[in-house]
Design an enzyme around this catalytic site. Structure first.
Site, PDB file in Angstrom:
ATOM      1  N   LYS A 150      13.182 -13.729 -12.233  1.00 50.47           N
ATOM      2  CA  LYS A 150      12.875 -12.564 -13.085  1.00 50.47           C
ATOM      3  C   LYS A 150      11.861 -12.937 -14.158  1.00 50.47           C
ATOM      4  CE  LYS A 150      14.013 -10.119 -11.408  1.00 50.47           C
ATOM      5  NZ  LYS A 150      14.553  -9.600 -10.185  1.00 50.47           N
ATOM      6  N   GLU A 174       8.267 -13.638 -12.516  1.00 45.80           N
ATOM      7  CA  GLU A 174       7.467 -12.568 -11.929  1.00 45.80           C
ATOM      8  C   GLU A 174       6.903 -11.612 -12.963  1.00 45.80           C
ATOM      9  OE1 GLU A 174       9.379  -9.861  -9.152  1.00 45.80           O
ATOM     10  OE2 GLU A 174      11.294 -10.126 -10.120  1.00 45.80           O
ATOM     11  N   CYS A 226       0.828  -1.210   0.000  1.00 46.74           N
ATOM     12  CA  CYS A 226       0.000   0.000   0.000  1.00 46.74           C
ATOM     13  C   CYS A 226       0.865   1.263   0.000  1.00 46.74           C
ATOM     14  CB  CYS A 226      -0.861   0.017   1.244  1.00 46.74           C
ATOM     15  SG  CYS A 226      -1.823  -1.464   1.473  1.00 46.74           S
ATOM     16  N   LYS A 250       6.322  -3.740  -4.590  1.00 50.77           N
ATOM     17  CA  LYS A 250       7.745  -3.394  -4.607  1.00 50.77           C
ATOM     18  C   LYS A 250       8.360  -3.512  -3.225  1.00 50.77           C
ATOM     19  CE  LYS A 250      11.538  -1.921  -6.440  1.00 50.77           C
ATOM     20  NZ  LYS A 250      12.285  -2.950  -7.191  1.00 50.77           N
ATOM     21  N   ARG A 306       4.789   0.583  -6.163  1.00 50.34           N
ATOM     22  CA  ARG A 306       4.859  -0.286  -4.986  1.00 50.34           C
ATOM     23  C   ARG A 306       3.960  -1.506  -5.132  1.00 50.34           C
ATOM     24  NH1 ARG A 306       6.636   2.578  -0.198  1.00 50.34           N
ATOM     25  NH2 ARG A 306       5.296   1.313   1.107  1.00 50.34           N
TER      26      ARG A 306
HETATM   27  O1  M6R Z   1      13.317  -4.467  -0.939  1.00 53.94           O
HETATM   28  P1  M6R Z   1      13.926  -5.827  -0.819  1.00 53.94           P
HETATM   29  O2  M6R Z   1      15.197  -5.977  -1.565  1.00 53.94           O
HETATM   30  O3  M6R Z   1      14.079  -6.275   0.611  1.00 53.94           O
HETATM   31  O4  M6R Z   1      12.876  -6.803  -1.495  1.00 53.94           O
HETATM   32  C1  M6R Z   1      13.028  -8.189  -1.462  1.00 53.94           C
HETATM   33  C2  M6R Z   1      12.116  -8.858  -2.448  1.00 53.94           C
HETATM   34  O5  M6R Z   1      10.776  -8.577  -2.145  1.00 53.94           O
HETATM   35  C3  M6R Z   1      12.403  -8.424  -3.887  1.00 53.94           C
HETATM   36  O6  M6R Z   1      13.732  -8.646  -4.241  1.00 53.94           O
HETATM   37  C4  M6R Z   1      11.496  -9.185  -4.869  1.00 53.94           C
HETATM   38  O7  M6R Z   1      11.843 -10.536  -4.891  1.00 53.94           O
HETATM   39  C5  M6R Z   1      11.582  -8.563  -6.267  1.00 53.94           C
HETATM   40  N1  M6R Z   1      10.281  -8.377  -6.815  1.00 53.94           N
HETATM   41  C6  M6R Z   1      12.318  -9.395  -7.227  1.00 53.94           C
HETATM   42  O8  M6R Z   1      12.421  -8.802  -8.477  1.00 53.94           O
END
Ligand code: M6R
Length: 608
Positions: free
Chosen positions: A485, A488, A2, A603, A27
């Site tokens: 990658k 997702e 959110c 995000k 986000r």
């Molecule tokens: O902000 P963070 O690096 O802690 O986030 C971790 C994961 O949520 C993030 O890397 C997620 O896997 C991405 N969407 C991958 O592309």
């Protein structure tokens, strides 16, 4: 997750709320809404789906005289995605938006029902806002109402609340979910993320747990838990609005992939002096490093995959054992942690709930913590004993790309630093490695030249529903990231496998035409990798091979080949990352997917 934006000032509020929500779209969200004071009452407008739906509903509101409001993008947790479950929630007197999760919402529902409240939505947020409303009717004081509510609420939250009796004011507080207050020339902002206000200001103050911020047209006041006024220092973010724009690219993701050479160089070079690592942190002195028993890396998703590359580098160069773990597992399994261990937390956002919890667990056991974080001033950066920032600038696309590259670049530098301190590499080797790392951006630049080739291969891959990614050692870690990658953003099912493990079961899934992406960049296991590729090819697999330019490959090994620039071998993941990301990107584009905002994803994952 959110997003929150709030504005009160001397200009029209609604366009600023919509602008702020647009900046927060990255986000991840599934509905959006705003509340404002208009025609003498608190009004809400909400819409399920993309922000354009909300913007269309707001079009007929002239907005003259509406100079205060709050807005929200919702990523559903309690209750389906619908107009009614979208925020803001509340009643004619009190209306608010919320990020986070209220864990005792059933208990709050029962309590509020005994006080005569009924509910319009299925959300935990509505209960929390109505609790604030109830406490406001008892105290007549919004600040006290917020603080008393905070005491009764279990869970994580960031709230921005408006009261009809205080039409120009916004009240805000948080626990475990980020929230910033920003003064500007046009008015005062509240936001869950600095990107939402970058068009107006780069100044911000983080609202701390237990504090309430009160925004009026021309000031922001802060109150402590016991109701005392507090003076806060404002920080200035180094990020600028342009950095958070697409700059002519079709998507943020492709823009961010193209930024990799610049950000890797910008992260690593200032930390190399006289061809030696310059990581000037008390936690990283040679004596401290020599006393480390074990390193634990806790992170999620892509950041965890970067941690795996870090493990290979640290163990190779410094011979310190490294355990890499998914933060959501680490936090609950009572890991064996000792005071002479080091826990490294890796996070782009610095706000990931599970990684933050892993950090807090390590601290509670008295273990030193080091954060590798991209977002300045984020929770993980502030709470860790030491922080190394990955200076990648804002990463907007949900799929992490440039943040991954800078994370591995920084972990390389850290492992060289560790190796030097441990005496496992000589000073001459340290200098050579530093020089090569300082030049890595040139190789990454070359790897971006593979974009057209990746695009043509994507045209083939888009037609498949399952893809395997295989590798050995460090290349297995690369495979995991390449598969994530692809999954997702293209929604194609992918599975990453250790190449030598396939024959123990999974090879039964290989049939004529099954796509297999193989990474073979480690000379020590190159021959083994070629054998594993032959095994899948002889069962009909269509193989795409990522291999360094300088490696000779036996005839008829692969159907398609991506030749990676010959960076010194230990740094090969830095060159393989961008082409793997490009392959996923072009496949998703070919399939017409929403590349920057893939379905169901957020995000910054601030819930566990
Ligand atoms: O902000 P963070 O690096 O802690 O986030 C971790 C994961 O949520 C993030 O890397 C997620 O896997 C991405 N969407 C991958 O592309």
């Amino acid at each position: 997750m959110c997003g929150i934006i709030g504005f009160t000032g001397n200009e029209k509020a609604i366009p600023k709320l919509v602008e702020g929500l647009a900046a927060l779209e990255y986000r991840g969200y599934d509905s959006a809404g705003v509340a404002y004071f208009g025609g003498g009452i608190l009004q809400t407008v909400k819409a399920k789906g993309r922000l354009t739906n909300l913007a269309a509903r707001l079009e007929n509101i002239a907005g003259e005289g509406i100079t205060a409001g709050i807005g929200h993008t919702r990523w559903a947790t309690h209750g389906e995605v619908s107009d009614v479950n979208s925020h803001p929630h509340g009643n004619q007197r009190t209306c608010g938006v919320h990020n986070g999760i209220i864990e005792n919402y059933s208990e709050l529902s029962a309590y509020l029902e005994t006080e005569g409240y009924t509910f319009a939505s299925d959300t935990d947020t509505e209960r929390a806002i109505l609790l604030i409303d109830f406490l406001y009717t008892r105290t007549g004081d919004p600040v006290r109402a917020m603080q008393e509510a905070a005491e009764r609420i279990k869970g994580s939250f960031a709230f921005a609340v408006m009261f009809s009796e205080r039409p120009d004011s916004i009240y805000a507080m948080r626990r475990d979910s980020p929230l910033l207050a920003s003064p500007s020339d046009v008015g005062m902002f509240i936001a869950s993320d600095i990107s939402a206000v970058l068009g107006y200001t780069r100044r911000f103050a983080r609202i701390e747990e237990g504090e309430v911020a009160v925004l009026t047209r021309d000031s922001i006041e802060y109150y402590t838990r016991d109701g005392k006024r507090l003076t806060k220092e404002y920080e200035t973010t180094p990020w600028n609005p342009e950095a958070a724009e697409r700059g002519g690219y079709a998507h943020f993701m492709i823009k961010e992939i193209h930024e990799e050479p610049t950000v890797v160089s910008g992260t690593v070079r200032p930390r190399i002096r006289d061809r030696l690592p310059y990581l000037d942190l008390p936690l990283l002195t040679a004596e401290r490093i020599q006393s480390i028993r074990q390193i634990h890396i806790a992170a999620c998703g892509t950041a965890m995959h970067a941690g795996l590359i870090g493990k290979y580098a640290v163990e190779k160069l410094a011979r310190i054992p490294v355990n890499v773990e998914i933060a959501s597992e680490f936090r609950y399994r009572n890991p064996i942690l000792q005071p002479d261990d080091l826990v490294i937390l890796i996070s782009q956002s610095g706000e990931t709930a599970d990684t933050l919890a892993a950090l807090r667990l390590a601290k509670s056991k008295g273990v030193p913590t080091l954060a590798v974080v991209n977002v300045p001033g984020s929770a993980i950066a502030r709470e860790a004993d030491a922080v190394l920032y990955t200076w990648a600038g804002p990463e907007i696309a949900v799929a992490s790309t440039k943040a991954y590259s800078v994370q591995i670049a920084l972990l390389y530098l850290l492992s060289i630093h560790f190796g030097k301190a441990m005496g496992t590499i000589t000073e001459a080797e340290t200098r050579n490695l530093c020089e090569e790392l300082a030049n890595a951006h040139q190789y990454i630049e070359k790897s971006l030249g593979l974009a057209d080739h990746c695009r043509s291969i994507a045209e083939i891959y888009k037609n498949h529903r399952n893809i395997f990614f295989i590798g050995r050692g460090r290349d297995f870690a690369l495979s995991m990231e390449a598969a994530l990658k692809m999954k997702e953003i293209s929604y194609i099912h992918c599975e990453a496998y250790a190449a030598g493990e396939l024959k123990h079961g999974t090879i039964s899934l290989i049939e004529k035409g099954t796509p297999v992406v193989a990474f073979a960049t480690e000379s020590a296991v190159f021959d083994k990798m070629i054998s594993n590729i032959k095994e899948v090819r002889s069962r009909g697999a269509r193989v795409l091979l990522f291999v360094p330019e300088g490696y000779a490959i036996p005839e008829d090994t692969a159907d398609d080949i991506i030749r990676l620039p010959d960076i010194p071998e230990v740094f090969m993941p830095l060159c393989a990352a961008a082409p793997a990301q490009l392959l996923a990107y072009y496949t998703a584009v070919e399939l017409g997917c929403d590349v920057d905002k893939p379905r169901n994803l957020a995000k910054s994952v601030t819930v566990e």
